[in-house]
Design a protein around this motif. Structure first.
Motif, mmCIF file in Angstrom:
data_model
loop_
_atom_site.group_PDB
_atom_site.id
_atom_site.type_symbol
_atom_site.label_atom_id
_atom_site.label_comp_id
_atom_site.label_asym_id
_atom_site.label_seq_id
_atom_site.Cartn_x
_atom_site.Cartn_y
_atom_site.Cartn_z
ATOM 1 N N PHE A 43 0.807 -1.224 0.000
ATOM 2 C CA PHE A 43 0.000 0.000 0.000
ATOM 3 C C PHE A 43 0.842 1.278 0.000
ATOM 4 O O PHE A 43 0.526 2.249 0.687
ATOM 5 C CB PHE A 43 -0.972 -0.001 1.196
ATOM 6 N N VAL A 44 1.942 1.289 -0.751
ATOM 7 C CA VAL A 44 2.759 2.497 -0.883
ATOM 8 C C VAL A 44 2.110 3.365 -1.972
ATOM 9 O O VAL A 44 2.391 3.220 -3.153
ATOM 10 C CB VAL A 44 4.230 2.151 -1.220
ATOM 11 N N THR A 45 1.209 4.233 -1.531
ATOM 12 C CA THR A 45 0.447 5.033 -2.496
ATOM 13 C C THR A 45 0.721 6.523 -2.322
ATOM 14 O O THR A 45 0.268 7.329 -3.112
ATOM 15 C CB THR A 45 -1.075 4.810 -2.328
ATOM 16 N N LYS A 46 1.440 6.871 -1.245
ATOM 17 C CA LYS A 46 1.723 8.295 -1.001
ATOM 18 C C LYS A 46 3.210 8.497 -0.749
ATOM 19 O O LYS A 46 3.919 7.565 -0.363
ATOM 20 C CB LYS A 46 0.952 8.771 0.236
ATOM 21 N N LYS A 47 3.620 9.760 -0.912
ATOM 22 C CA LYS A 47 5.014 10.124 -0.694
ATOM 23 C C LYS A 47 5.503 9.689 0.693
ATOM 24 O O LYS A 47 6.614 9.181 0.841
ATOM 25 C CB LYS A 47 5.144 11.652 -0.843
ATOM 26 N N GLU A 48 4.650 9.869 1.717
ATOM 27 C CA GLU A 48 5.043 9.505 3.088
ATOM 28 C C GLU A 48 5.382 8.028 3.202
ATOM 29 O O GLU A 48 6.343 7.648 3.872
ATOM 30 C CB GLU A 48 3.935 9.787 4.124
ATOM 31 N N ASN A 49 4.527 7.164 2.559
ATOM 32 C CA ASN A 49 4.784 5.716 2.612
ATOM 33 C C ASN A 49 6.132 5.392 1.976
ATOM 34 O O ASN A 49 6.918 4.602 2.493
ATOM 35 C CB ASN A 49 3.711 4.914 1.866
ATOM 36 N N ALA A 50 6.386 6.028 0.826
ATOM 37 C CA ALA A 50 7.640 5.765 0.104
ATOM 38 C C ALA A 50 8.830 6.210 0.948
ATOM 39 O O ALA A 50 9.837 5.502 1.057
ATOM 40 C CB ALA A 50 7.632 6.482 -1.238
ATOM 41 N N GLU A 51 8.710 7.372 1.575
ATOM 42 C CA GLU A 51 9.821 7.894 2.377
ATOM 43 C C GLU A 51 10.119 7.002 3.580
ATOM 44 O O GLU A 51 11.274 6.801 3.955
ATOM 45 C CB GLU A 51 9.525 9.333 2.825
#
Lengths: 277, 277
Positions: A43-51
């Protein structure tokens, strides 16, 4: 002492990560001398998740001898670029296949976020739930009066793998499955019971080596007649003669996985499964 | 009228083909305007199997407007070359990833036939069967006396998705799962029953929209009080207040798949699943 080289692997997905992890596992079997330590970031759907994922990967990279491997299946180019910008080397399933597919299909990919294991259309979902309910209510010879509605009826002695295979077929292929356990009364007749003969074309037999069956039954009921090698050998012999008398296809489950049994059954019965899972 | 372009796709695997089909499905979601007609050729381990697949693909190619797409995951180079020699364009997962992985890992791939969904080691297989048996025997509030051995206990009203999710978690991650249905007696107290409180950390709640629940229950028992919108709304409200009172994590299952629910639960409970499926 386990002296295998350890390699950290991360799976970054905008959905469940199930497909990409399965792909990774398939590739890793080609490197039997390496132990792969896996972690999935779903569920990496936003910049925060990716970071958050990037910061974790960087920490692991600092503390390990080998540069981690990162598999991604992110449809969003901006998210994917966050990883590239951070000196993380990426194996990306989209960029490996999509450009060539676009040229073959003469159309552009949507780059919309993955729907692979999304609920998709409701009728497909309900079909899956129906198949599971059918499998649960037709487990172990229950509800023989409606067994003719089954797509597949598995038969075999106790602990030959019937229930797990039925559940797998229902879960993954939306197939209505039932199973019928072969017991003493069937062995006396050397034939399948009358109720099943109308469904002859859907029936598939499971067999297993006496040694393996004895091991599995012993885990369940140690030192019982049920788990004894003699009893296991007797039942399997009888079961196999029923399969031959009734001209049923059958498979030995001793050293194959549930997935392999399911795939073999679908192939042999020439079924066209409905699921998309 | 469905005017979508039809594209034939074939999956050639020396094992079950499950991984490669799942990868294909994931890629196809990027092309929503195309209908993909899929066929899997599993267990392609010999020249004869490959030739049979090739002959089928050629026949389809002659009768269709678009050149078929062929995905392969064959470890054996000779088998793979049979396809290349036949003017069939191939998307190959091994050649897309293995060379780069070899260079990263500084070692050669084995090129041995796939073991992805093979039985692997027996202890892993037995763990999976144990997990499935645990899930079946601890379904729907059965065997509360041994529920504390569960890795995960799902709770929710009837038809909120507990059983399918439990079976999925057991099948794919070897996790021991149990589920407890919330019914009238629980709603009177507005708390989970005493027997469950010792297992607080393993419990995860499922909720669902009243409309969706009403639809699912109507399929099962049309025109019943059980399936009425009012009853569904009442039960869900009560269930959610129990989750809040007991500080339980919970997820709305209305428009997510079993895979997404399972992945979310594992992530939120911070579990490290054991399976390799």
């Amino acid at each position: 002492m386990d002296s295998k080289k350890i390699q950290n692997v991360f799976f970054i997905s905008d959905s469940t990560g199930i497909t990409i992890e399965s792909l990774g596992h398939s590739l890793f079997t080609q490197f039997p001398d390496i132990t792969f330590e896996k972690k999935v970031f779903p569920f990496v759907t936003k910049k925060e998740n990716a970071e958050k994922a990037i910061s974790h990967i960087k920490k692991v990279a600092t503390n390990s001898q080998n540069t981690p491997i990162v598999f991604t299946s992110l449809a969003d180019e901006d998210l994917k670029n966050l990883f590239a910008a951070n000196d993380i080397s990426i194996f990306d399933i989209f960029s490996s296949f999509i450009p060539e597919m676009e040229s073959h299909l003469k159309t552009q990919a949507s780059h919309a976020i993955g729907e692979t294991h999304g609920v998709g259309n409701t009728s497909d979902y309900l079909q899956r739930i129906d198949a599971l309910n059918f499998a649960l209510s037709h487990d172990d010879g229950m509800k023989l009066d409606t067994i003719e509605h089954a797509d597949i009826i598995l038969t075999g002695v106790s602990r030959s793998g019937k229930t797990p295979t039925c559940l797998y077929l229902a879960m993954h292929y939306n197939l209505k499955t039932a199973n019928y356990p072969l017991t003493d009364s069937d062995f006396e007749n050397s034939y399948l019971p009358e109720t099943l003969r109308a469904s002859q074309d859907q029936i598939f037999g499971l067999t297993i080596s006496p040694t393996q069956l004895c091991k599995i039954r012993t885990e369940r009921k140690p030192n019982s007649k049920y788990a004894s090698f003699e009893q296991c050998e007797f039942e399997i012999k009888k079961a196999e003669s029923i399969y031959k008398n009734s001209k049923l296809p059958f498979i030995d489950t001793s050293s194959v996985s549930i997935e392999e049994i399911a795939t073999t059954i679908i192939q042999r019965l020439n079924l066209k499964p409905q699921g998309k899972w």
